[in-house]
Scaffold this motif. Structure first.
Motif, short mmCIF file in Angstrom:
data_model
loop_
_atom_site.label_atom_id
_atom_site.label_comp_id
_atom_site.label_asym_id
_atom_site.label_seq_id
_atom_site.Cartn_x
_atom_site.Cartn_y
_atom_site.Cartn_z
N LEU A 17 -2.46 -14.69 -32.10
CA LEU A 17 -2.15 -14.17 -30.76
C LEU A 17 -2.27 -12.65 -30.72
O LEU A 17 -2.81 -12.09 -29.75
CB LEU A 17 -0.74 -14.60 -30.36
N LEU B 112 -0.11 -18.31 -20.00
CA LEU B 112 0.25 -18.69 -21.36
C LEU B 112 0.68 -20.15 -21.31
O LEU B 112 1.74 -20.48 -20.77
CB LEU B 112 1.39 -17.81 -21.88
N PHE C 291 1.28 -11.85 -16.97
CA PHE C 291 1.26 -13.19 -17.55
C PHE C 291 2.16 -14.14 -16.76
O PHE C 291 3.07 -13.72 -16.04
CB PHE C 291 1.71 -13.16 -19.01
#
Length: 443
Positions: free
Chosen positions: A237, A253, A313
């Motif tokens: 990651l 995500l 995100f």
């Protein structure tokens, strides 16, 4: 604070065993009155008494310890009287494989590919992912081709040869042959590939792009050793985020059906998104150097400067997102303000420590409990999403992106097609694991 250690070795046996033996020696030398009197020899600890000793000092739910019998022959029975389903004993014959499952993403005897099975295609088996370091990756196989033939056997779907029969044929040939030859049809050509199966360390972080250009980062597990053999899932990651440090568009995500893994991994990975403050708080039962039980607590705090801190995100979860996946989700939701979409997570706010036993078995004992950065417990509750969806697919995540970031999206036609994702068979155990070496975490 330094990053949590990802060292995989378990080295607790000498210290615990030395203490155990030391107590027995003292018992043998103890005398009464003015003279030394001979005493009967104290039996050496057995596999049963060793595990009893560990449970007495580390098992989280102390009110259940009265159920344990101090003496016995069956270690399995010792564990079975406890209510916690995650506390268990693994026999020596299976302990090595279980440790491999906990620590690594290895896929035994694999080509290093994942597939999607389509019910409405002439050739129903389509390649979804190719692991770069596996046989398929080295052979140059590309994504999204349809497998038309395996070792000379056609996979064409007919009235008498269904899509499930096509997959069963493919799976059977792969199971019983080491040398594999595939024919794969792409839009521009049909190509042949010859490969030899091998044990493959699967990636656990995948980056995909939807039809409208949205990036989806899928985290399947939190493992110590993966395609990144040194830093595991965290390394995968971090490498991706570092390579896209200036990317400004919102990303998803995807942690749907992520069963968890190593606490060191999920905490370090959450730190990549949090500038400062707590990541997760854990408390646990363990024992001091003299063997007396003790309770400890620790809060891990974020270090600033990581690439994920400035990005946009959204987390996508479902009821299969559990344990370490919940530590990660809660941490970035409360610590970085990242919205959560999908369905309520599994609700496992406890974790296990693993111990190698005297006879070569593996004791997996629940002795940890976790709290979110704000001190909230989610055990048996789960993490409730900010944006709930009845159907937790990528379209759910896209609609949530529109709400929180104003991003327009298109419905994915692919999600409306009858299909089933198929991953390589790998021995995988979810959870929130910590190894038993003291100190087991370094902050």
């Amino acid at each position: 604070m330094q990053k949590l250690s990802t060292e995989t070795g378990v080295k607790n046996i000498p210290s615990v065993f030395s203490f155990f033996i030391g107590m027995l020696i003292i018992a043998n030398l103890w005398g009464c009155g003015d003279f030394m009197h001979p005493v009967e020899s104290t039996p050496a600890p057995t596999e049963y008494t060793y595990n009893y000793w560990l449970l007495e000092r580390t098992y989280l739910f102390e009110e259940e310890l009265g159920k344990l019998e101090p003496e016995g022959d069956s270690v399995q029975t010792l564990y079975e009287v406890l209510d916690d389903p995650f506390t268990r004993y693994v026999a020596p014959s299976k302990s090595e494989q279980t440790s491999i499952s906990i620590n690594t993403s290895i896929v035994p005897g694999s080509l290093g590919m994942e597939y999607v099975l389509y019910a409405n295609q002439p050739y129903p088996l389509r390649i979804k992912r190719v692991y770069p370091n596996g046989p398929a990756g080295r052979a140059g196989i590309r994504r999204w081709g349809y497998i038309t033939e395996v070792n000379g056997k056609s996979l064409l779907q007919t009235e008498t040869f269904s899509y499930s029969a096509a997959y069963n044929t493919y799976d059977s040939i792969l199971n019983y042959n080491k040398s594999i030859e595939l024919k794969v049809a792409y839009e521009d050509d049909t190509l042949s590939y010859k490969m030899e199966k091998e044990d493959v360390y699967a990636p656990t972080v995948f980056v995909d792009t939807t039809i409208d250009g949205t990036i989806v980062v899928t985290i399947t597990e939190f493992k110590q050793t993966t395609a990144d053999k040194e830093k595991g899932s965290y390394g995968e990651l971090k490498a991706y985020l570092d390579s896209t440090r200036n990317y400004s568009k919102p990303r998803i995500l995807d942690l749907r059906n992520n069963p968890g893994g190593h606490v060191t991994q999920c905490v370090n990975m959450a730190d990549l998104f949090i500038k400062s403050g707590p990541i997760s708080t854990r408390s646990w039962r363990t024992f001091n150097g003299d063997g007396t039980p003790v309770k400890k607590s620790n809060t891990s705090n974020a270090i600033s400067g990581d690439a994920g801190e400035e990005g946009k995100f959204l987390v996508l979860v479902n009821g299969g997102s559990a344990s370490c996946a919940e530590i990660f989700t809660a941490a970035i939701a409360e610590g970085a303000g990242i919205p959560v979409a999908g369905d309520t997570t599994y609700g496992k706010g406890i974790g296990q420590t693993t111990w190698n036993t005297m006879a070569g078995g593996l004791a997996i004992i629940t002795n940890l409990e976790f709290l979110t950065p704000k001190g909230n417990s989610y055990h048996k509750i789960g993490i409730i999403p900010d944006y709930p969806c009845q159907s937790v697919d990528l379209n759910c995540g896209m609609k949530a992106l529109e709400k929180y970031y104003g991003k327009k999206f298109s419905d994915s036609e692919d999600d409306k097609v009858s299909k089933k994702a198929i991953s390589p068979s790998k021995p995988s155990i979810g959870g929130a694991f910590i190894e038993s070496e003291e100190p087991f975490l370094i902050f």
